[in-house]
Scaffold this active site. Sequence first.
Site, short mmCIF file in Angstrom:
data_model
loop_
_atom_site.label_atom_id
_atom_site.label_comp_id
_atom_site.label_asym_id
_atom_site.label_seq_id
_atom_site.Cartn_x
_atom_site.Cartn_y
_atom_site.Cartn_z
N THR A 102 0.82 -1.21 0.00
CA THR A 102 0.00 0.00 0.00
C THR A 102 0.85 1.26 0.00
O THR A 102 0.37 2.32 -0.39
CB THR A 102 -0.92 0.03 1.23
OG1 THR A 102 -0.14 -0.21 2.40
CG2 THR A 102 -2.02 -1.02 1.13
N ASP A 135 9.55 1.24 4.86
CA ASP A 135 10.63 0.63 5.62
C ASP A 135 11.47 1.67 6.36
O ASP A 135 11.76 1.53 7.55
CB ASP A 135 11.52 -0.21 4.71
CG ASP A 135 10.78 -1.36 4.06
OD1 ASP A 135 9.65 -1.66 4.51
OD2 ASP A 135 11.32 -1.95 3.12
N TYR A 194 8.53 -7.73 -7.45
CA TYR A 194 8.11 -6.53 -6.74
C TYR A 194 7.90 -5.38 -7.72
O TYR A 194 6.87 -4.69 -7.69
CB TYR A 194 9.16 -6.17 -5.70
CG TYR A 194 8.82 -4.98 -4.83
CD1 TYR A 194 8.10 -5.14 -3.66
CD2 TYR A 194 9.24 -3.70 -5.18
CE1 TYR A 194 7.80 -4.05 -2.86
CE2 TYR A 194 8.94 -2.61 -4.39
CZ TYR A 194 8.22 -2.79 -3.23
OH TYR A 194 7.92 -1.71 -2.44
#
Length: 372
Positions: free
Chosen positions: A17, A155, A215
């Site tokens: 998200t 992150d 990814y």
Amino acid sequence: MRTWVAPGRVNIIGEHTDYNEGYVLPIALPLVVRCTAAARTDGRVWVGSRQRDEPVLAAVSDLAGQRELVPGWARYPLGVVAEFTRRGHRVPGVDLDLDGAVPIGAGLSSSAALSCAVAVALRDLFAPELSDRALIDIARAAENDFVGAPTGLLDQSAAMLCTAGHALLLDVRAFAADTTAPRGHEQIPFDLGGFGLELLVIDTGQPHELVDGGYAERRAQCAAAAAALGVTTLRDVASAADADRIADDVLRRRARHVVTENARVLTVAEKLRKGVDPRGIGPILTAGHASLRDDFEVSTPALDAAVDAALAAGAHGARMVGGGFGGSAIALVDHDRAAAVARAVARRFAASDLPAPRTFVVVPAAGAHRIG
């Protein structure tokens, strides 16, 4: 020589998200990367790691030109140095001695922990005026541009901003819009121990690599899905019913995951904010795994086995975490059932001829800081 640390992270809920300008809810882990650093004056950066055999020595002024000559692991710290200098912050030289306790490839953001540990060290040594918000941008740019890992803000924000005993609710759109003073984030109380609960991390041992193509492909598919709906990002899609208007089956499912995952983040945050028994978020975590498995297609047989075995052994909820294609799962378990759940997962792996998983309990920890 002084030492700084930055933690790994695990998402309670909110996968894929962040680069869709949505919502995430991570906690920082008590597992950290340590960076012991000292300034030098010869224009060189020395990087060593307790987990690697050979250190790297490079010229600060020519880091971009030396990128292809250094091992992949060293590109993370060197990328942070390069980004500092690219933004006009003088680094006359530095020694960086690294020691990581965050499992590599487990989907627990060991790379962001490394980048942020180096970033806070460089700030304190050479640019104390920089804010945490600026360091988040520097660390992300280093991973995006120097390493080639297409990470979002999640992150690095978790590594820098999380606090002990809390989950970090991050509204990525609001946060990204203000690069001077961090907006769009809230510390949400996350007290599992007070309710007799534990959060179990299950590392499947299957490496998770953001630089792999899966990814980047998911990011491109999300952008295509947003374009098909005429919106800037999937954050702007109001409901799963709107996502279902996409004609292409793959893009429709990618969008449906993002839209429903954003809703799950907000629901979990609201429940925790009200101080309700966290057992109530268990089914939401499990629903998140089903969405990642079926709509986003980033789970693996090992991750599915971990989730299924944990639930069968009494976990209140379980799901894969991180970008997928390997890595770890989490399970929300009663304190007195944690060991039994871990054993059940190990038995399932053995029966499926999978390598033995590593399981450990985590608590919400603090973000990056100096320790000595």
